[in-house]
Structure formats: structure tokens, C-alpha cells
Design an enzyme around this catalytic site. Structure first.
Site, PDB file in Angstrom:
ATOM      1  N   GLU A   1      76.778  11.849  16.617  1.00  0.00           N
ATOM      2  CA  GLU A   1      76.285  10.939  15.808  1.00  0.00           C
ATOM      3  C   GLU A   1      77.474  10.792  14.876  1.00  0.00           C
ATOM      4  O   GLU A   1      78.275  11.713  14.369  1.00  0.00           O
ATOM      5  CB  GLU A   1      75.129  11.567  14.808  1.00  0.00           C
ATOM      6  CG  GLU A   1      73.861  11.774  15.653  1.00  0.00           C
ATOM      7  CD  GLU A   1      72.833  12.646  14.829  1.00  0.00           C
ATOM      8  OE1 GLU A   1      71.915  12.899  15.294  1.00  0.00           O
ATOM      9  OE2 GLU A   1      72.885  12.639  13.581  1.00  0.00           O
TER      10      GLU A   1
ATOM     11  N   CYS B   1      80.926   9.843   7.838  1.00  0.00           N
ATOM     12  CA  CYS B   1      80.777  11.359   8.281  1.00  0.00           C
ATOM     13  C   CYS B   1      81.040  11.386   9.802  1.00  0.00           C
ATOM     14  O   CYS B   1      80.399  10.699  10.415  1.00  0.00           O
ATOM     15  CB  CYS B   1      79.313  11.420   8.037  1.00  0.00           C
ATOM     16  SG  CYS B   1      78.851  13.318   8.091  1.00  0.00           S
TER      17      CYS B   1
ATOM     18  N   CYS C   1      76.702  22.662  18.062  1.00  0.00           N
ATOM     19  CA  CYS C   1      77.337  23.480  17.162  1.00  0.00           C
ATOM     20  C   CYS C   1      76.883  25.027  17.644  1.00  0.00           C
ATOM     21  O   CYS C   1      75.622  25.051  17.744  1.00  0.00           O
ATOM     22  CB  CYS C   1      77.006  23.135  15.699  1.00  0.00           C
ATOM     23  SG  CYS C   1      77.965  24.228  14.651  1.00  0.00           S
TER      24      CYS C   1
ATOM     25  N   CYS D   1      72.691  27.371  12.369  1.00  0.00           N
ATOM     26  CA  CYS D   1      72.114  27.668  10.911  1.00  0.00           C
ATOM     27  C   CYS D   1      70.727  27.265  11.128  1.00  0.00           C
ATOM     28  O   CYS D   1      70.380  26.344  11.651  1.00  0.00           O
ATOM     29  CB  CYS D   1      72.729  26.673  10.074  1.00  0.00           C
ATOM     30  SG  CYS D   1      74.344  27.076   9.702  1.00  0.00           S
TER      31      CYS D   1
ATOM     32  N   CYS E   1      69.431  23.652  10.195  1.00  0.00           N
ATOM     33  CA  CYS E   1      70.219  22.369  10.566  1.00  0.00           C
ATOM     34  C   CYS E   1      69.852  22.050  11.935  1.00  0.00           C
ATOM     35  O   CYS E   1      69.441  22.779  12.950  1.00  0.00           O
ATOM     36  CB  CYS E   1      71.879  22.855  10.813  1.00  0.00           C
ATOM     37  SG  CYS E   1      72.721  21.548  11.524  1.00  0.00           S
TER      38      CYS E   1
ATOM     39  N   CYS F   1      71.006  15.659   9.897  1.00  0.00           N
ATOM     40  CA  CYS F   1      72.044  15.875  10.792  1.00  0.00           C
ATOM     41  C   CYS F   1      71.512  16.533  12.375  1.00  0.00           C
ATOM     42  O   CYS F   1      70.732  17.362  12.407  1.00  0.00           O
ATOM     43  CB  CYS F   1      72.898  17.050  10.239  1.00  0.00           C
ATOM     44  SG  CYS F   1      74.064  17.869  11.188  1.00  0.00           S
TER      45      CYS F   1
HETATM   46  N1  SAH Z   1      79.408  22.678  10.086  1.00  0.00           N
HETATM   47  C1  SAH Z   1      80.137  22.207   8.818  1.00  0.00           C
HETATM   48  C2  SAH Z   1      80.076  20.877   8.792  1.00  0.00           C
HETATM   49  C3  SAH Z   1      79.113  20.070   9.295  1.00  0.00           C
HETATM   50  S1  SAH Z   1      77.441  20.469   8.563  1.00  0.00           S
HETATM   51  C4  SAH Z   1      79.286  23.035   7.767  1.00  0.00           C
HETATM   52  O1  SAH Z   1      78.201  23.539   7.951  1.00  0.00           O
HETATM   53  O2  SAH Z   1      79.901  23.009   6.536  1.00  0.00           O
HETATM   54  C5  SAH Z   1      77.451  19.394   6.782  1.00  0.00           C
HETATM   55  C6  SAH Z   1      76.640  19.741   5.938  1.00  0.00           C
HETATM   56  O3  SAH Z   1      75.397  19.146   6.405  1.00  0.00           O
HETATM   57  C7  SAH Z   1      76.481  21.191   5.594  1.00  0.00           C
HETATM   58  O4  SAH Z   1      76.628  21.397   4.324  1.00  0.00           O
HETATM   59  C8  SAH Z   1      74.710  21.273   6.086  1.00  0.00           C
HETATM   60  O5  SAH Z   1      74.352  22.175   4.979  1.00  0.00           O
HETATM   61  C9  SAH Z   1      74.395  19.959   5.636  1.00  0.00           C
HETATM   62  N2  SAH Z   1      72.732  19.812   6.360  1.00  0.00           N
HETATM   63  C10 SAH Z   1      72.741  20.434   7.828  1.00  0.00           C
HETATM   64  N3  SAH Z   1      71.412  20.277   7.835  1.00  0.00           N
HETATM   65  C11 SAH Z   1      70.736  19.545   6.764  1.00  0.00           C
HETATM   66  C12 SAH Z   1      69.177  19.462   6.247  1.00  0.00           C
HETATM   67  N4  SAH Z   1      68.428  19.445   7.043  1.00  0.00           N
HETATM   68  N5  SAH Z   1      69.239  18.947   4.755  1.00  0.00           N
HETATM   69  C13 SAH Z   1      70.377  18.777   4.230  1.00  0.00           C
HETATM   70  N6  SAH Z   1      71.749  19.042   4.437  1.00  0.00           N
HETATM   71  C14 SAH Z   1      71.892  19.460   5.666  1.00  0.00           C
HETATM   72 FE1  SF4 Z   2      76.919  23.966  12.654  1.00  0.00          FE
HETATM   73 FE2  SF4 Z   2      74.891  22.808  11.410  1.00  0.00          FE
HETATM   74 FE3  SF4 Z   2      75.547  25.072  10.606  1.00  0.00          FE
HETATM   75 FE4  SF4 Z   2      77.221  22.972   9.988  1.00  0.00          FE
HETATM   76  S1  SF4 Z   2      75.160  23.336   9.207  1.00  0.00           S
HETATM   77  S2  SF4 Z   2      77.619  25.077  11.030  1.00  0.00           S
HETATM   78  S3  SF4 Z   2      76.717  21.985  11.726  1.00  0.00           S
HETATM   79  S4  SF4 Z   2      74.360  24.723  12.793  1.00  0.00           S
END
Ligand code: SAH
Ligand code: SF4
Length: 358
Positions: free
Chosen positions: A86, A99, A106, A110, A113, A332
Site C-alpha cells: 500500500e 506514505c 512486517c 505490533c 497494527c 495500515c
Molecule cells: N514500522 C515502522 C513504520 C511503519 S508503521 C514503525 O512502526 O514506526 C507507521 C506508523 O503507523 C506507526 O507509528 C504505527 O504506530 C502507526 N499505526 C499502525 N497501526 C495503526 C493503527 N491501527 N492506528 C493508528 N496508527 C497505526
Molecule cells: Fe511493523 Fe506495524 Fe509495528 Fe510498524 S507498527 S513495526 S509496520 S507491525
């Protein structure tokens, strides 16, 4: 596109071609957006034959795009091997921010996410990273306005950019190179979940803005949200952050996802203030973006505002990230999953690759 200008120069001069050819090739790709080598009029037959024999020029394909009421556009892009990623365009005042994804899926996992639930399929090549910018620039020129320019990029799409350090570094060098994309250092932001060994290598990375996904200021909450905190806890993370050359990187941005009743309490503010240095930091609060099947909730707008104001009162530069593109599966990784469920891509022509483990 996987090579930086210097690498291409070395490759070409090693073969007896002129180093100036590297500039010409970059010009055709990055300035003229001409991807058909037969049209490269100032390149000799001999070099063209060599390039066709040894290189492929492929950029990702747009296979779906949607525009939100707020102007955010989300794109699903297909790569050479059929994998999808994406990319999102977010307009704000005089800026148009893209973005960008750094991996297919990944590995960090997390719990909040959507991409994290997909696991890691593979790293993106440098050319697939910059290719996202190229293909959307081309798309904008053809579908919106030929004068449109993407002014900023954030590595906040799918994937952990520092987990793909070398390719993200090469892509960033090309994003900064005047002969390629010519973006300014301040227009690029790399966001990381806190991969400590790679944060310690940032002195060797082009000096772009750095954002750290913090999300919690105590180890137990952070581990619950981000399993990476088991290996690299807050103590080790902040030790590594101290090694980032701040002169170049100015201030560090801390991203803090706000989740109802989990990390939005007065004691979380105290912990955050104990952890973060006021002068060298900015805090970016991200209201949690809910998606079907997730257990976490977004706090109320009042609570979010209160959290921000408390931090402002204590002297922190703190902003709330506006939630954009809600009506187009903004969380995301959500779009990719939805697309896979609907099975919309052309399976006959491009069968799906078996998952790769890296
Ligand atoms: N992996 C890297 C960069 C990609 S994720 C990182 O984690 O920093 C980029 C951002 O998207 C992160 O700050 C993450 O917290 C946010 N993100 C992921 N899932 C989300 C959600 N459901 N709602 C809001 N932000 C989210
Ligand atoms: Fe990976 Fe999503 Fe965690 Fe960023 S927020 S490190 S994309 S699992």
C-alpha cells in the site's frame, strides 16, 4: 533503480562506459519518466544493448486506488512478483506527503497494527521503494494535473524500514540526489519501531528526520503493544537514541498511539515526561485507528485533547495527528487484506508467489 548514482557510475566505468552515462540514465528515468529504453535517444547502441541484456526496468503498478472525502488517496500497488503493497498520498496545506512502504508485510508484529498481523513476506528492493514515488507521480500527472509534485515522504507505510536498512538507505540516497528525485533532507521522515542495533547505525544514514514509534512509556505496556520491546526495552532504546547525531537530525519525533484506558492516563503523561527530553523532542499523538477484529479503542476527542494539552503545559512540543482517509480503509495494512479477501487481482496472469521467509 536499485543502485545509487555512485553505484551505477562504478558499474558503468568498470565496463568502459563513461561516468556521464549514469547521469543520462538517471535523467531518463527520474526526470523524463521514460521507461522504454528504446526511446533513450542520447544513449549509444552498445550501452543500450548492455542495459537490456543485464538490467530490467520495472516500476510497481497501480491496481486499485480510492480517494477519501478529505482528499487522501490510497493506492494498492502490485510488484513484479505479484506481491502487493500500500501507499498513501496525504494532502496538507502546501504539502503533498506520500506514505511509503519498505517491506511486504512486517516481522515486528505490533498487536495494534494490521500489517503486523500479516507477518513478513519480503524486503522491498531500493527500486521498489523509490518506484512507489515514481508510479504515483506518473499517476498524478496522468489523472490529476501534470504539475502535481509529491513534496514529502514518510516511511510509515507497511514494514519496518530499519529491518531493510541497506535498501532503504540506497532509496533514501536517491530520494535526496538532485540528479534523481531531489527532495530536501527535511522532507523525508524515517519511522522506526525501535530496532536498536540499526538505530546505532543512523550516523551512517543520510540525515533525514527520525521518528520513533514509542506508544508507551513503561516497559510492560510497551511490550504488550510491541513485542520488539522484549528484546530492546526502553532503557536500551533510549541509550541507542542518544547515539543519533542530532545536529543533522534536529529533533527526534516520538509517535505515541493513543489507546483508550491503555496508555491515556495521567500516570502515562508522567512516565512520558520522565523519559523524553523536552528540548530535543517532538511528540506526535496518533489517535488509534480502529479496524474490524481489533480489541483496542480510540479515546474520545476530549481525552485526546486533554492528553495533548497536559504535555503542552509541561513544555513539550506536542501535536495530534489528524486521522485521514477513514472512509477508504485507512488503517495500515487494511486495504491489502481486504483486497486479498475479495481476490481482485488477476490470478491467471500473475499467480501468487509462495510466502518467502527472510
Ligand atoms: N514500522 C515502522 C513504520 C511503519 S508503521 C514503525 O512502526 O514506526 C507507521 C506508523 O503507523 C506507526 O507509528 C504505527 O504506530 C502507526 N499505526 C499502525 N497501526 C495503526 C493503527 N491501527 N492506528 C493508528 N496508527 C497505526
Ligand atoms: Fe511493523 Fe506495524 Fe509495528 Fe510498524 S507498527 S513495526 S509496520 S507491525
Amino acid at each position: 533503480m536499485d543502485l545509487t548514482g555512485e553505484e551505477l557510475k562504478t558499474e558503468l566505468t568498470g565496463l568502459g562506459f563513461s561516468s556521464f552515462n549514469s547521469k543520462q540514465i538517471f535523467d531518463w528515468i527520474y526526470k523524463k519518466h521514460q521507461f522504454d529504453l528504446n526511446e533513450w535517444s542520447n544513449i549509444s547502441k552498445k550501452l543500450k544493448a548492455y542495459l537490456i541484456e543485464n538490467f530490467e526496468l520495472v516500476i510497481p503498478k497501480v491496481i486499485w486506488q480510492g480517494e477519501s472525502k478529505d482528499g487522501t488517496r490510497k493506492f494498492l500497488l502490485k510488484l513484479e512478483d505479484g506481491q502487493t503493497i500500500e501507499s498513501v498520498l496525504i494532502p496538507a496545506r502546501e504539502r503533498l506527503t506520500q506514505c511509503i512502504s519498505s517491506q511486504v508485510g512486517c516481522a515486528i508484529g505490533c498487536t495494534f497494527c494490521h500489517t503486523g498481523t500479516q507477518g513478513l513476506k519480503r524486503n522491498l528492493k531500493a527500486g521498489e521503494i523509490t518506484g512507489q514515488y515514481l508510479v504515483l507521480t506518473k499517476w498524478l500527472h496522468e489523472n490529476v494535473d501534470p504539475s502535481e509534485r509529491i513534496t514529502n515522504i514518510v516511511y510509515m507505510g507497511q514494514g519496518e524500514p530499519l529491518h531493510n536498512y541497506n535498501n532503504v538507505k540506497a532509496a533514501t540516497i536517491n530520494f535526496l540526489d538532485d540528479l534523481a528525485f531531489g527532495l530536501g533532507q527535511r522532507r523525508i521522515t524515517l519511522s522506526t519501531s525501535g530496532l536498536v542495533p540499526k538505530i546505532k547505525m543512523l550516523g551512517d544514514f543520510p540525515p533525514v528526520n527520525i521518528a520513533i514509534s514509542l506508544h508507551a512509556a513503561d516497559n510492560s505496556t510497551r511490550t504488550q503493544l510491541m513485542p520488539i520491546n522484549k528484546a530492546y526495552d526502553l532503557e536500551r532504546l533510549f541509550e541507542a537514541i542518544k547515539t543519533i547525531p542530532l545536529k543533522a537530525h534536529r529533533r527526534i519525533t516520538y509517535e505515541y498511539l493513543l489507546i483508550e484506558d491503555l496508555n491515556d492516563q495521567p500516570e502515562d503523561i508522567d512516565a512520558l515526561c520522565n523519559l523524553i527530553n523536552r528540548k530535543e523532542s517532538k511528540i506526535n499523538l496518533i489517535p488509534f485507528n480502529e479496524y474490524p477484529g481489533c480489541d483496542y479503542k480510540r479515546p474520545s476527542p476530549d481525552k485526546i485533547l486533554w492528553f495533548m494539552q497536559e504535555l503542552n503545559k509541561r513544555g513539550y512540543t506536542c501535536t495530534v495527528r489528524q486521522t485521514k482517509g477513514d472512509d477508504i480503509l485507512a488503517a495500515c495494512g487494511q486495504l491489502k487484506t481486504q483486497y486479498e479477501k475479495l481476490n481482485l487481482w488477476d490470478q491467471e496472469k500473475e499467480p501468487r508467489q509462495a510466502d518467502q521467509t527472510l
